[in-house]
Motif scaffolding. Structure first.
Motif, PDB file in Angstrom:
ATOM      1  N   ASN A  86      -9.480  14.057  -8.884  1.00 15.82           N
ATOM      2  CA  ASN A  86      -8.921  12.606  -8.557  1.00 15.82           C
ATOM      3  C   ASN A  86      -7.671  12.706  -8.771  1.00 15.82           C
ATOM      4  O   ASN A  86      -6.898  13.729  -9.283  1.00 15.82           O
ATOM      5  N   GLY A  87      -6.942  11.901  -8.136  1.00 10.85           N
ATOM      6  CA  GLY A  87      -5.512  11.477  -8.203  1.00 10.85           C
ATOM      7  C   GLY A  87      -5.255  10.126  -8.582  1.00 10.85           C
ATOM      8  O   GLY A  87      -6.210   9.192  -8.435  1.00 10.85           O
ATOM      9  N   THR A  88      -4.084   9.949  -8.785  1.00  7.74           N
ATOM     10  CA  THR A  88      -3.487   8.663  -9.058  1.00  7.74           C
ATOM     11  C   THR A  88      -2.310   8.110  -8.374  1.00  7.74           C
ATOM     12  O   THR A  88      -1.359   8.971  -8.622  1.00  7.74           O
ATOM     13  N   ALA A  89      -2.574   6.959  -7.769  1.00  7.40           N
ATOM     14  CA  ALA A  89      -1.176   6.590  -7.113  1.00  7.40           C
ATOM     15  C   ALA A  89      -0.907   5.234  -7.712  1.00  7.40           C
ATOM     16  O   ALA A  89      -1.697   4.405  -8.029  1.00  7.40           O
ATOM     17  N   THR A  90       0.626   5.007  -8.015  1.00 11.50           N
ATOM     18  CA  THR A  90       1.048   3.870  -8.551  1.00 11.50           C
ATOM     19  C   THR A  90       1.892   3.088  -7.780  1.00 11.50           C
ATOM     20  O   THR A  90       2.796   3.650  -6.957  1.00 11.50           O
ATOM     21  N   PHE A  91       1.819   1.947  -7.999  1.00 10.45           N
ATOM     22  CA  PHE A  91       2.826   1.108  -7.100  1.00 10.45           C
ATOM     23  C   PHE A  91       3.351   0.071  -7.843  1.00 10.45           C
ATOM     24  O   PHE A  91       2.672  -0.621  -8.830  1.00 10.45           O
ATOM     25  N   GLU A  92       4.464  -0.575  -7.679  1.00 16.10           N
ATOM     26  CA  GLU A  92       5.038  -1.812  -8.339  1.00 16.10           C
ATOM     27  C   GLU A  92       6.190  -2.563  -7.618  1.00 16.10           C
ATOM     28  O   GLU A  92       6.671  -1.733  -6.801  1.00 16.10           O
ATOM     29  N   LYS A  93       6.474  -3.711  -7.767  1.00 11.81           N
ATOM     30  CA  LYS A  93       7.384  -4.151  -6.683  1.00 11.81           C
ATOM     31  C   LYS A  93       8.206  -5.236  -7.984  1.00 11.81           C
ATOM     32  O   LYS A  93       7.410  -5.866  -8.591  1.00 11.81           O
ATOM     33  N   PRO A  94       9.542  -5.599  -7.756  1.00 10.88           N
ATOM     34  CA  PRO A  94      10.377  -6.391  -8.601  1.00 10.88           C
ATOM     35  C   PRO A  94       9.857  -7.897  -8.121  1.00 10.88           C
ATOM     36  O   PRO A  94       9.622  -8.154  -6.971  1.00 10.88           O
ATOM     37  N   LEU A  95      10.057  -8.795  -9.112  1.00 15.03           N
ATOM     38  CA  LEU A  95       9.690 -10.096  -8.771  1.00 15.03           C
ATOM     39  C   LEU A  95      10.943 -10.683  -8.065  1.00 15.03           C
ATOM     40  O   LEU A  95      10.538 -11.523  -6.976  1.00 15.03           O
ATOM     41  N   GLY A  96      12.230 -10.430  -8.283  1.00 11.27           N
ATOM     42  CA  GLY A  96      13.226 -10.910  -7.689  1.00 11.27           C
ATOM     43  C   GLY A  96      13.092 -12.413  -7.356  1.00 11.27           C
ATOM     44  O   GLY A  96      12.906 -13.322  -8.457  1.00 11.27           O
ATOM     45  N   ASN A  97      13.430 -12.982  -6.082  1.00 18.63           N
ATOM     46  CA  ASN A  97      13.313 -14.484  -5.765  1.00 18.63           C
ATOM     47  C   ASN A  97      11.988 -14.849  -5.187  1.00 18.63           C
ATOM     48  O   ASN A  97      12.059 -15.826  -4.551  1.00 18.63           O
TER      49      ASN A  97
END
Length: 303
Positions: A95-106
């Motif tokens: 198994n592998g794990t991919a992580t994602f995230e984005k800033p809230l900003g405006n």
């Protein structure tokens, strides 16, 4: 002569031979293009039948030959091991794990779209102090391509699409993705997921989830709704167990346009008209939850 014929009649055609003939016929049809090779994804699910047939042979007192027994064991265990070690198919157990995230900003609104096969999807809320619009982790089999995230953002509204490129892998229908997404409770959101064999657990109690659309087969769906935000939900499912937790503080309507074997609902709170169940003040309420279920389901529970 009579005894010999009777012995052959009692012996019959061994189950092992029937299995080998059937497998050989499928391979032959594969080679001539009559049947697609991916049919083995479905055939493999029935491998326990081979063990049952072997047991039946022993119970009837006419066990298969030792060679047939070893051959069946090879089909059950050795072939998958070869596929696992084969560099062309990779190891589906890794198994592998991919992580994602984005800033809230405006950001003022966000849509989350999931287009991954056979996934287990969990959605909940980030802390209100978080500066992220979301954070997500996807655990996947390395036999399949790495999941990707596509982002489209215009005028403060964002669309996040989680997807996975297609690659044929034997037994891929049994290789799932486990997705956990935590979303900011500060912005309105929409959730859309198309999957097979999925388990969905959506905790919307602290989220401004305006719209939820789930399309799934042979899955389990559990949704906890918020008492503070209106929501529209479309569930298109087959053979699923559905549990919907609707707070008593909010009005709701549940329209079931499907074949359901078992419906559990508070008849004192929800009044039934044909295939629709709704609270008394739903038509005039400005804050409400509207749910439509189509397809077929094993059970629907409204709490």
């Amino acid at each position: 002569m009579f005894k010999s014929d009777q012995a052959r009649s009692n012996k019959g055609l061994p189950f092992g031979a029937i299995v080998l003939i059937a497998l050989g016929a499928v391979f032959l049809l594969n080679n001539f293009g009559v049947l697609p090779w991916d049919i083995w994804q479905n055939i493999w699910k029935f491998w326990p039948v081979l063990l049952i047939l072997i047991g039946v042979e022993f119970v009837l007192g006419r066990p298969s030959s030792f060679k047939i027994f070893l051959l069946l064991l090879a089909l059950i265990f050795i072939v998958p091991i070869v596929l696992i070690l084969n560099p062309l198919t990779r190891n589906p157990l890794a198994n592998g794990t991919a992580t994602f995230e984005k800033p809230l900003g405006n950001l003022t609104k966000a849509s989350f779209i999931y287009k991954l096969p056979s996934n287990n999807l969990t959605i909940s809320a980030l802390k209100t102090t978080s500066s992220k619009s979301f954070e997500s982790s996807v655990k996947y089999s390395k036999a399949l391509p790495t999941p990707t995230l596509t982002t489209e953002q215009h005028f403060g509204e964002a669309s996040y699409t989680f997807s996975q490129p297609y690659r044929y892998v034997p037994f891929a229908s049994n290789l799932g993705n486990t997705i956990e997404t935590k979303i900011s409770p500060l912005i309105p959101i929409e959730i859309n997921s198309t999957s097979t064999a999925g388990v969905f657990q959506l905790n919307l109690t602290s989220l401004k989830a305006n719209l939820v659309t789930l399309e799934s087969t042979t899955g389990q769906i559990e949704i906890d709704y918020s008492k503070d935000f209106s929501n529209k939900t479309y569930l298109k499912t087959t053979a699923a167990n559905i549990t919907l937790k609707i707070p008593k503080e909010i009005d709701a309507r549940v329209k079931i346009e499907s074949l359901v074997k078992n419906i559990k609902i508070d008849q004192n709170r929800f009044k039934q008209t044909d295939n629709t169940y709704q609270t008394a003040n739903f038509p005039t309420s400005t804050l409400k939850i509207d749910i439509e279920i189509s397809g077929s389901a094993s059970s629907v529970t409204i709490k």
